[in-house]
Design a protein around this motif. Structure first.
Motif, mmCIF file in Angstrom:
data_model
loop_
_atom_site.group_PDB
_atom_site.id
_atom_site.type_symbol
_atom_site.label_atom_id
_atom_site.label_comp_id
_atom_site.label_asym_id
_atom_site.label_seq_id
_atom_site.Cartn_x
_atom_site.Cartn_y
_atom_site.Cartn_z
ATOM 1 N N ASP A 281 0.849 -1.187 0.000
ATOM 2 C CA ASP A 281 0.000 0.000 0.000
ATOM 3 C C ASP A 281 0.885 1.237 0.000
ATOM 4 O O ASP A 281 1.169 1.817 1.043
ATOM 5 C CB ASP A 281 -0.906 -0.017 1.236
ATOM 6 C CG ASP A 281 -1.988 1.054 1.182
ATOM 7 O OD1 ASP A 281 -1.924 1.901 0.271
ATOM 8 O OD2 ASP A 281 -2.878 1.027 2.041
ATOM 9 N N PRO A 282 1.355 1.657 -1.195
ATOM 10 C CA PRO A 282 2.314 2.764 -1.256
ATOM 11 C C PRO A 282 1.775 4.076 -0.705
ATOM 12 O O PRO A 282 2.539 4.932 -0.264
ATOM 13 C CB PRO A 282 2.639 2.870 -2.750
ATOM 14 C CG PRO A 282 1.526 2.179 -3.453
ATOM 15 C CD PRO A 282 1.046 1.119 -2.527
ATOM 16 N N ASP A 283 0.445 4.258 -0.707
ATOM 17 C CA ASP A 283 -0.112 5.508 -0.192
ATOM 18 C C ASP A 283 0.115 5.661 1.312
ATOM 19 O O ASP A 283 0.054 6.770 1.839
ATOM 20 C CB ASP A 283 -1.612 5.573 -0.482
ATOM 21 C CG ASP A 283 -1.900 5.752 -1.973
ATOM 22 O OD1 ASP A 283 -0.996 6.241 -2.681
ATOM 23 O OD2 ASP A 283 -3.001 5.388 -2.414
ATOM 24 N N LYS A 284 0.362 4.545 2.008
ATOM 25 C CA LYS A 284 0.592 4.602 3.449
ATOM 26 C C LYS A 284 2.069 4.391 3.809
ATOM 27 O O LYS A 284 2.398 4.131 4.955
ATOM 28 C CB LYS A 284 -0.275 3.558 4.162
ATOM 29 C CG LYS A 284 -1.772 3.840 4.020
ATOM 30 C CD LYS A 284 -2.608 2.827 4.788
ATOM 31 C CE LYS A 284 -4.100 3.132 4.647
ATOM 32 N NZ LYS A 284 -4.942 2.148 5.358
ATOM 33 N N ALA A 285 2.934 4.513 2.808
ATOM 34 C CA ALA A 285 4.367 4.311 3.041
ATOM 35 C C ALA A 285 4.936 5.438 3.904
ATOM 36 O O ALA A 285 4.405 6.555 3.946
ATOM 37 C CB ALA A 285 5.106 4.242 1.716
ATOM 38 N N ARG A 286 6.025 5.126 4.593
ATOM 39 C CA ARG A 286 6.773 6.108 5.372
ATOM 40 C C ARG A 286 8.225 6.087 4.927
ATOM 41 O O ARG A 286 8.790 5.015 4.658
ATOM 42 C CB ARG A 286 6.678 5.824 6.869
ATOM 43 C CG ARG A 286 5.267 5.877 7.433
ATOM 44 C CD ARG A 286 5.282 5.710 8.945
ATOM 45 N NE ARG A 286 5.873 6.872 9.604
ATOM 46 C CZ ARG A 286 5.175 7.939 9.995
ATOM 47 N NH1 ARG A 286 3.871 7.988 9.801
ATOM 48 N NH2 ARG A 286 5.771 8.945 10.598
ATOM 49 N N LEU A 287 8.832 7.271 4.861
ATOM 50 C CA LEU A 287 10.230 7.403 4.474
ATOM 51 C C LEU A 287 11.030 7.952 5.646
ATOM 52 O O LEU A 287 10.649 8.961 6.238
ATOM 53 C CB LEU A 287 10.381 8.351 3.273
ATOM 54 C CG LEU A 287 9.589 8.022 2.005
ATOM 55 C CD1 LEU A 287 9.855 9.080 0.940
ATOM 56 C CD2 LEU A 287 9.957 6.646 1.485
ATOM 57 N N SER A 288 12.133 7.276 5.976
ATOM 58 C CA SER A 288 13.091 7.827 6.933
ATOM 59 C C SER A 288 14.102 8.638 6.134
ATOM 60 O O SER A 288 14.744 8.102 5.220
ATOM 61 C CB SER A 288 13.781 6.714 7.719
ATOM 62 O OG SER A 288 12.849 6.030 8.524
ATOM 63 N N ILE A 289 14.243 9.917 6.465
ATOM 64 C CA ILE A 289 14.963 10.856 5.612
ATOM 65 C C ILE A 289 16.086 11.532 6.388
ATOM 66 O O ILE A 289 15.960 11.826 7.578
ATOM 67 C CB ILE A 289 13.996 11.936 5.079
ATOM 68 C CG1 ILE A 289 12.846 11.294 4.300
ATOM 69 C CG2 ILE A 289 14.722 12.956 4.196
ATOM 70 C CD1 ILE A 289 11.726 12.261 4.005
ATOM 71 N N SER A 290 17.186 11.793 5.698
ATOM 72 C CA SER A 290 18.222 12.714 6.178
ATOM 73 C C SER A 290 18.425 13.787 5.115
ATOM 74 O O SER A 290 18.137 13.568 3.936
ATOM 75 C CB SER A 290 19.538 11.982 6.441
ATOM 76 O OG SER A 290 19.453 11.193 7.606
ATOM 77 N N GLN A 291 18.918 14.944 5.538
ATOM 78 C CA GLN A 291 19.113 16.030 4.576
ATOM 79 C C GLN A 291 20.308 16.877 4.964
ATOM 80 O O GLN A 291 20.747 16.896 6.122
ATOM 81 C CB GLN A 291 17.862 16.905 4.486
ATOM 82 C CG GLN A 291 17.523 17.653 5.756
ATOM 83 C CD GLN A 291 16.218 18.433 5.633
ATOM 84 O OE1 GLN A 291 15.324 18.063 4.880
ATOM 85 N NE2 GLN A 291 16.096 19.524 6.386
ATOM 86 N N LEU A 292 20.824 17.589 3.972
ATOM 87 C CA LEU A 292 21.941 18.515 4.175
ATOM 88 C C LEU A 292 21.582 19.815 3.482
ATOM 89 O O LEU A 292 21.392 19.851 2.258
ATOM 90 C CB LEU A 292 23.237 17.951 3.600
ATOM 91 C CG LEU A 292 24.467 18.857 3.717
ATOM 92 C CD1 LEU A 292 24.845 19.066 5.185
ATOM 93 C CD2 LEU A 292 25.653 18.273 2.954
ATOM 94 N N ALA A 293 21.443 20.882 4.271
ATOM 95 C CA ALA A 293 21.124 22.195 3.714
ATOM 96 C C ALA A 293 22.406 22.920 3.330
ATOM 97 O O ALA A 293 23.411 22.854 4.046
ATOM 98 C CB ALA A 293 20.333 23.011 4.736
ATOM 99 N N LEU A 294 22.344 23.616 2.198
ATOM 100 C CA LEU A 294 23.458 24.446 1.730
ATOM 101 C C LEU A 294 22.938 25.876 1.610
ATOM 102 O O LEU A 294 22.541 26.321 0.519
ATOM 103 C CB LEU A 294 23.979 23.935 0.388
ATOM 104 C CG LEU A 294 24.412 22.464 0.342
ATOM 105 C CD1 LEU A 294 24.838 22.067 -1.062
ATOM 106 C CD2 LEU A 294 25.536 22.209 1.335
#
Length: 423
Positions: A281-294
């Motif tokens: 059920d891709p509509d209920k998927a969750r993503l664990s995210i990291s980011q780097l701001a420039l």
């Protein structure tokens, strides 16, 4: 053993509540008056009152004399089972260390969104008796250790057993399955059926009046799922008794059933959700995210040349989210590092398009923002549904077997115990 470990957090917190009218100090009569004797251990009237305070504070039930009287029998039964668990651990010479208690308290905090170290503040805010909460935690930790000693070596899941589940899942693929919570009240003796049904109806009345399901399940349910707030998880066709399955099929999402009689006792079911078996059920998927701001502006602004140097470092050296988080910490720029788990449904615009196009541990091209650029990385993608791995199936079968053994052992202890109820 993850599911049994979760039992250590079987305390039924759901959020700060109040215990209006609770006793500031127990009276001597409450402390000395005996409610029940379990083998050689005493449960006092004060024990019942203190545990009722905790239940009221966590469940949202009104703290009235009428309410307290209605749930007294269920609270006493829960305290009797708790006493049996502690006695069994003592028989096996299994103590509970301060470290184990501290670990269990941390689990309580995590599972109930209490800030780390906030357990004591929670106790003070609700005004409940600290000792009754710690006794409950201690009993569950002791019970976990007892079950490990008694049964862990007996559970061996074969490849054939895993194959049976795989074949069943494949046969059920695309058919409805249900996310279910339960409260189970056993009828150990036919003469008790009326009393048990009355207790089930009282619990149902409180649930329909707004009480939280999980605290009541943890306190009163006699199923292994009680330690998880009554959460059975996703159940497929053929996994429950026909009577229960038929009831679920007729229920709308979010509904709570009437007490349902089965061979062993009464069930109260809550239907949380529906989906199709083994279908992602891709509509209920969750993503664990990291980011780097420039950033290109503000006090931490980076020059154009520096931003290009960082991009080169990312392309050449960043292979995992841990790498990106370490670089973010080294650069000390705002809005950088681990973001946490984010539902796909909450993502909007270009960021959604970028993240949905990334594989796990894949770095995005820099995304332009009003204040500079942003590099994104998906650490983990969790899509509910789909076929579980063989190892997941094996572990689930192992946990189910251990939990069934634990439940049966507690039932045996209850039947063999000398229990004298005096109220």
């Amino acid at each position: 053993m993850p599911l049994l470990a979760a039992m250590a957090a079987a305390l039924f917190f759901v959020g700060p509540g109040s215990v209006d009218g609770a006793r500031a100090q127990p009276s001597a009569d409450m402390v000395l008056r005996i409610a029940a004797v379990v083998n050689d251990d005493i449960i006092s009237v004060y024990d019942i009152e203190a545990r009722t305070d905790l239940l009221v504070a966590s469940s949202g039930m009104p703290n009235t004399p009428e309410m307290r009287g209605r749930i007294r029998d269920q609270v006493l039964r829960a305290l009797i089972d708790e006493t049996l668990k502690l006695q069994e651990a003592e028989r096996l010479e299994l103590g509970v260390t301060d470290e184990e208690l501290a670990r269990a308290v941390r689990q309580v905090e995590q599972q109930n969104r209490i800030p780390p170290g906030g357990f004591e503040d929670f106790i003070q805010a609700t005004g409940v008796d600290r000792e009754t909460t710690m006794r409950q935690i201690r009993a569950e930790v002791a019970w976990i250790k007892s079950i490990r000693v008694l049964f862990a070596g007996e559970v061996n899941i074969t490849e054939e057993q895993v194959d049976i589940v795989v074949n069943r899942l494949q046969a059920a693929r695309g058919k409805p399955e249900h996310l279910v919570n339960e409260i189970y009240l056993p009828v150990d003796n036919p003469s008790e059926e009326g009393r048990v049904l009355e207790n089930a109806q009282r619990l149902l009345a409180e649930l329909r009046a707004g009480a939280s399901f999980a605290p009541l399940a943890r306190q009163f349910s006699q199923s292994p799922s009680a330690a998880k707030g009554g959460r059975l998880g996703w159940v497929r066709q053929g996994e429950l008794e026909t009577t229960l399955e038929q009831a679920l099929q007729a229920m709308p999402e979010g509904a709570i059933s009437e007490p349902i009689r089965t061979v062993g006792g009464f069930h109260i079911l809550q239907l949380v959700d529906r989906r199709l078996t083994a279908e992602p059920d891709p509509d209920k998927a969750r993503l664990s995210i990291s980011q780097l701001a420039l950033p290109s502006s503000g006090p931490k602004a980076l020059s154009s040349a520096t931003r290009e140097e960082v991009k080169t470092v990312v392309r050449q050296n960043v292979q995992t989210c841990e790498d990106l988080n370490a670089l973010a910490e080294e650069m000390d720029v705002p809005n950088s590092g681990a973001v946490g788990s984010v539902p796909v449904s909450s993502l909007r615009g270009p960021m959604r398009d970028v993240l949905l196009g990334l594989g796990e541990n894949q770095v995005s091209e820099p995304l332009r923002t009003p204040n500079g650029e942003l590099i994104l990385m998906v650490c983990k993608r969790e899509v509910p549904g789909g076929m579980p791995t063989r190892e997941d199936i094996r572990e689930q079968l192992r946990q189910e077997r251990l939990e069934a053994l634990a439940n049966g052992h507690l039932r045996t202890l209850r039947q063999q115990a000398l229990i004298d109820i005096r109220i």
